[in-house]
Design a protein around this motif. Structure first.
Motif, PDB file in Angstrom:
ATOM      1  N   PHE A 160      33.322  22.630  29.705  1.00 11.84           N
ATOM      2  CA  PHE A 160      32.306  21.575  29.867  1.00 11.84           C
ATOM      3  C   PHE A 160      31.780  21.584  31.305  1.00 11.84           C
ATOM      4  N   ASP A 161      32.681  21.825  32.264  1.00  9.40           N
ATOM      5  CA  ASP A 161      32.256  21.917  33.678  1.00  9.40           C
ATOM      6  C   ASP A 161      31.221  23.018  33.854  1.00  9.40           C
ATOM      7  N   GLU A 162      31.480  24.145  33.199  1.00  8.59           N
ATOM      8  CA  GLU A 162      30.598  25.315  33.359  1.00  8.59           C
ATOM      9  C   GLU A 162      29.162  25.050  32.899  1.00  8.59           C
ATOM     10  N   ILE A 163      28.998  24.135  31.954  1.00  7.13           N
ATOM     11  CA  ILE A 163      27.616  23.820  31.516  1.00  7.13           C
ATOM     12  C   ILE A 163      27.091  22.574  32.240  1.00  7.13           C
ATOM     13  N   GLY A 179      27.280  20.251  23.183  1.00  7.78           N
ATOM     14  CA  GLY A 179      27.786  21.134  22.127  1.00  7.78           C
ATOM     15  C   GLY A 179      26.826  22.269  21.822  1.00  7.78           C
ATOM     16  N   LYS A 180      25.536  21.966  21.895  1.00  6.00           N
ATOM     17  CA  LYS A 180      24.512  22.976  21.613  1.00  6.00           C
ATOM     18  C   LYS A 180      24.622  24.129  22.631  1.00  6.00           C
ATOM     19  N   LYS A 181      24.785  23.742  23.892  1.00  6.02           N
ATOM     20  CA  LYS A 181      24.916  24.768  24.938  1.00  6.02           C
ATOM     21  C   LYS A 181      26.203  25.569  24.747  1.00  6.02           C
ATOM     22  N   LEU A 182      27.257  24.874  24.403  1.00  5.47           N
ATOM     23  CA  LEU A 182      28.548  25.560  24.253  1.00  5.47           C
ATOM     24  C   LEU A 182      28.569  26.478  23.029  1.00  5.47           C
ATOM     25  N   ARG A 187      31.175  29.047  22.061  1.00  4.83           N
ATOM     26  CA  ARG A 187      32.290  28.111  22.226  1.00  4.83           C
ATOM     27  C   ARG A 187      31.953  26.817  21.473  1.00  4.83           C
ATOM     28  N   PRO A 188      31.848  26.886  20.148  1.00  2.49           N
ATOM     29  CA  PRO A 188      31.393  25.709  19.392  1.00  2.49           C
ATOM     30  C   PRO A 188      32.419  24.577  19.361  1.00  2.49           C
ATOM     31  N   ASP A 264      38.911  29.513  20.409  1.00  2.00           N
ATOM     32  CA  ASP A 264      37.697  29.704  19.615  1.00  2.00           C
ATOM     33  C   ASP A 264      36.769  28.502  19.635  1.00  2.00           C
ATOM     34  N   ILE A 265      37.296  27.340  19.980  1.00  2.00           N
ATOM     35  CA  ILE A 265      36.437  26.140  19.998  1.00  2.00           C
ATOM     36  C   ILE A 265      36.627  25.389  21.314  1.00  2.00           C
ATOM     37  N   CYS A 266      35.596  24.618  21.678  1.00  3.93           N
ATOM     38  CA  CYS A 266      35.641  23.932  22.981  1.00  3.93           C
ATOM     39  C   CYS A 266      36.196  22.525  22.874  1.00  3.93           C
ATOM     40  N   ALA A 267      36.071  21.922  21.690  1.00  9.86           N
ATOM     41  CA  ALA A 267      36.514  20.529  21.541  1.00  9.86           C
ATOM     42  C   ALA A 267      36.747  20.236  20.073  1.00  9.86           C
ATOM     43  N   THR A 268      37.608  19.252  19.818  1.00 13.03           N
ATOM     44  CA  THR A 268      37.865  18.851  18.428  1.00 13.03           C
ATOM     45  C   THR A 268      38.502  17.483  18.397  1.00 13.03           C
ATOM     46  N   LEU A 269      38.161  16.719  17.364  1.00 12.84           N
ATOM     47  CA  LEU A 269      38.808  15.413  17.196  1.00 12.84           C
ATOM     48  C   LEU A 269      40.184  15.655  16.593  1.00 12.84           C
ATOM     49  N   ASN A 270      41.199  15.139  17.254  1.00 13.17           N
ATOM     50  CA  ASN A 270      42.558  15.460  16.823  1.00 13.17           C
ATOM     51  C   ASN A 270      43.540  14.456  17.397  1.00 13.17           C
ATOM     52  N   GLY A 271      44.783  14.525  16.923  1.00 16.99           N
ATOM     53  CA  GLY A 271      45.848  13.842  17.634  1.00 16.99           C
ATOM     54  C   GLY A 271      46.151  14.703  18.853  1.00 16.99           C
TER      55      GLY A 271
END
Lengths: 435, 314
Positions: A160-163, A179-182, A187-188, A264-271
């Motif tokens: 996220f810092d990189e964008i 998210g679009k940039k990532l 890095r979706p 494979d992914i930059c972010a996700t809703l999770n515990g």
């Protein structure tokens, strides 16, 4: 003569073991009625916690109460089927761990545990609102809240810092833009919209609520077909296309963990299970620069929509089954397990992935250890129940089990239906439930 | 024998009468047949008829988990008929059964014809061909699910690294792709059953018939079409009937591979009935959904059996 001798000797043996007394009492001997409790739970995403149940709780509860604890764990998505089969056949585990609002669905199969809930709530600062609404039917506790797994977004800070996004987005629009940039950089965002118990509803329901959509109103009338809901589905459709890993339609609750840990992914809703796994496997999970992955993970709440942010957290509860031949023992075990000295042994290994159902545990020293876990400390306080603004009852549980809200988003995001059509479809399905 | 003889010898006159009555009863062909059939009938009644009758009863009530419910007539059936997910599941079931059966039959026939020839390691290859059929469906479906994994699919990896694709293929994350993947896995699993049964049928055909046809100038296709195919038809019909029944009521493969997703696009009647009846606890509605399979399967089996009977007549 030999047979007579044998009968004589065995008769003496029977007398010595007190068979006559047993027969007279019409009861099985004590050793045949061993105080055994069979508990069915999920395969915890923090395996160390299951280890505590088997290797710490089991011997300790046997020593303390004479209860032999038999812990069985299965895939969380298979628990409802086990519960249905057990209740209908009148046999099975003495205690079944239920997810989300399933205590409402199986209320007829559980015994009243209001006494335990009252004691635990009173002595531990009160039980949070969300687990209370999940476990009570007409003021009676049909299941005992055990823990809540708060859903927060785990994200890669450096990416996220990189964008140029130094602070995690606070609105859906800002998250969409990032998210679009990532995604363009391969890095979706990773999110499941599949039929799975945790991450799918914890994302879909809050998405709807954040735009002002809801399944029903306070009187139980289906109101989902509103411009607010349509707007949320329209946003999600574009958001999905622009920013998400489209494999998420087929993900269960474990896929995003694997995708995140493998970079494979930059972010996700999770515990917090991703962070906990990265922490426990610091040598195994690395960033692209070779640093331990956990040093690049932070947590943030879901962004706000036009009407704010209303999270949903997965509740884990224990139902003592009515058919159990050892209800007393099962309740004794639960009471023992919720004693702070015992419960602490289980909750600390969770490292914040699961939080306690009572507010007292917010003060525990485990929260001082790792600032990355700080957002989870008070997460249990919040959360709306499925079926808001109506009652969190059986119908809301049915709607969840049919994945109507999740599918409403999935159908539109996959292009199978237009947003308006998908919302109308959901309204039709809900109308059949809330008729 | 000695024991039996001495027991009979020691029997009282009344008992002797009873024994002789029993012997007389067993000498009656009808009664003996009934006695021999009884264990099978008991098993059928207990494990097939009783659950079936219970399912019919459940489907006519509002029974849900922990609540016996009340009689609601055909309400569960009318609700199911207007249920959009059920409509999708019904179409999917027909699609899945049709294509999987076609592929299993075509590939099974091809394999049977190949295996009917003489070549080295024939027995070993024939035995190993049965592996997909022998492996428990749950395990093989899990293996396929990993191969089709949206993120870590080995197929995608191979195709990407061999330069065939530039982006991942949505094996299980797109409804249409997921349905065809399910057909593929079902074909892979069921083809050996077709192949081995058709092979058994092929081996009953006398080589003399082929030789005679060849002498009359028939080429390979003509020999297949005019000699092999008509003689193989009864076996083929039996295999197809079995396959249609198994595929139409398939549950395990879809449950493990896609869970009915994405967004209900691969639900079959069986998986949807399970989701409603067992996972959601609506036992009456689930029973009604599953009973929709019965008339369809009954019709398919009836038509095929009639066809077989007519063929036997000819």
């Amino acid at each position: 003569m030999k047979r007579r001798k044998f009968l004589k000797a065995s008769g003496a043996g029977i007398a010595a073991t007190g068979l006559a007394g047993i027969l007279a009492a019409y009861r099985a001997p004590v050793f045949a009625q061993a105080n055994t409790i069979h508990i069915l739970r999920w395969n915890d995403f923090v395996p160390a916690a299951d280890k505590v149940l088997r290797e710490v709780f089991a011997p300790e509860v046997e020593k303390a109460l004479g209860i032999k604890l038999n812990v069985e764990t299965v895939n969380a998505n298979d628990i409802p089927a086990r519960a249905t089969a057990a209740i209908q056949s009148g046999s099975g585990p003495d205690i079944i761990m239920l997810l989300n609002n399933n205590p409402q669905l199986y209320a007829a199969g559980g015994v009243d545990v209001s006494d335990i809930a009252g004691e635990v709530g009173k002595s531990q600062g009160g039980i949070y609102g969300l687990p209370t609404s999940m476990c009570t039917v007409g003021g009676k506790w049909v299941a005992m809240p055990w823990a809540t797994v708060p859903a927060l977004i785990s994200y890669r800070k450096s990416w996220f810092d990189e964008i140029g996004v130094k602070e995690f987005p606070k609105t859906w629009a800002a998250y969409h833009a990032a998210g679009k940039k990532l995604k363009a950089a391969k890095r979706p965002i990773g999110q499941t919209l599949g039929h799975t118990f945790g991450d799918a509803p914890t994302f879909a329901y809050p998405m709807m609520w954040s735009y002002g959509g809801q399944e029903i109103d306070a009187k139980g009338k289906v109101v989902i077909d509103s411009k607010e809901t349509v707007e949320s589905v329209r946003f999600m459709t574009q958001f999905w296309k622009d920013a998400h890993d489209e494999g998420g339609f087929a993900w269960d609750d474990s896929n995003n963990n694997r995708a995140f840990l493998s970079g494979d992914i930059c972010a996700t809703l999770n515990g917090a299970s991703i962070y906990v796994a990265a922490l426990n496997g610091a040598d195994k999970f690395k960033t692209d620069k070779g640093a331990p992955l956990h040093t690049d993970i932070l947590h943030a709440p879901l962004p706000s929509g036009p009407k704010g942010t209303f999270p949903y957290h997965t509740a884990f509860t224990h139902m003592v089954m009515k058919y159990s031949k050892n209800v007393k023992g099962a309740k004794e075990f639960l009471r023992w397990a919720h004693t702070p000295a015992n419960y602490e042994k289980w909750i600390v290994v969770q490292k914040g992935f699961a939080v306690a159902p009572t507010s007292q545990w917010e003060k525990h020293k485990m929260w001082d250890v790792d600032p990355v876990m700080a957002p989870f400390r008070t997460a249990g306080r919040g959360g709306r129940h499925m079926g808001f603004a109506g009652a969190p009852g059986q119908k809301a549980a049915e709607a969840w089990n049919k994945y109507i809200i999740v599918d409403m988003y999935a159908q539109a995001a996959s292009g199978k239906m237009k947003p308006e059509e998908s919302v109308k479809w959901a309204a039709g399905e809900l109308a059949k439930i809330y008729k | 024998m000695v024991g039996a003889g001495s027991a009979a010898g020691a029997a009282l006159p009344g008992e002797r009468v009873r024994i002789s009555r029993l012997t007389r009863m067993l000498e009656s062909e009808k009664l003996l047949a009934a006695a021999l059939l009884a264990p099978g009938v008991v098993i059928l009644v207990l494990f097939i008829a009783y659950p079936f009758v219970m399912a019919i009863w459940f489907s006519l009530t509002s029974i849900r988990v922990g609540d016996a419910g009340e009689f609601v007539g055909l309400a569960n059936f009318t609700k199911a008929w207007s249920d959009t997910i059920f409509q999708v599941a019904f179409k999917n079931t027909v699609f899945y059964t049709f294509w999987a059966t076609i592929f299993k039959f075509a590939l099974g026939m091809w394999l049977a014809l190949l295996l009917n020839r003489h070549f080295r390691f024939k027995r070993l290859i024939r035995a190993s061909m049965l592996l997909p059929f022998i492996i428990p469906t749950v395990l093989s479906a899990f293996a396929w699910r990993w191969m089709f994994d949206p993120t870590f699919s080995v197929m995608n990896w191979l195709l990407f690294h061999s330069g065939v694709i530039t982006d991942r293929l949505p094996f299980l994350s797109d409804g249409d792709w997921a349905m065809w993947c399910a057909v593929l896995v079902n074909t892979w699993r069921g083809m050996p059953f077709f192949a081995i049964t058709l092979l058994a049928g092929l081996q009953t055909i006398s080589p003399d018939l082929h030789e005679a046809a060849a002498l009359d100038g028939a080429n390979a296709w003509h020999r297949f079409w005019h000699v092999t195919w008509p003689l193989l038809m009864p076996v083929t019909l039996v295999v197809v009937v079995f396959s249609v029944i198994q595929t139409f009521s398939d549950f395990q493969l879809i449950y493990v591979l896609t869970g009915g997703g994405p967004a209900n696009s691969t639900h079959l009647i069986a998986t949807y009935a399970y989701q409603i009846g067992v996972a959601s606890g609506l036992l009456g509605e689930g029973a009604a959904l599953s009973l929709f399979m019965f008339p369809v399967l009954f019709a398919v089996v009836w038509v095929q059996l009639r066809f077989m009977k007519r063929m036997e007549g000819h």
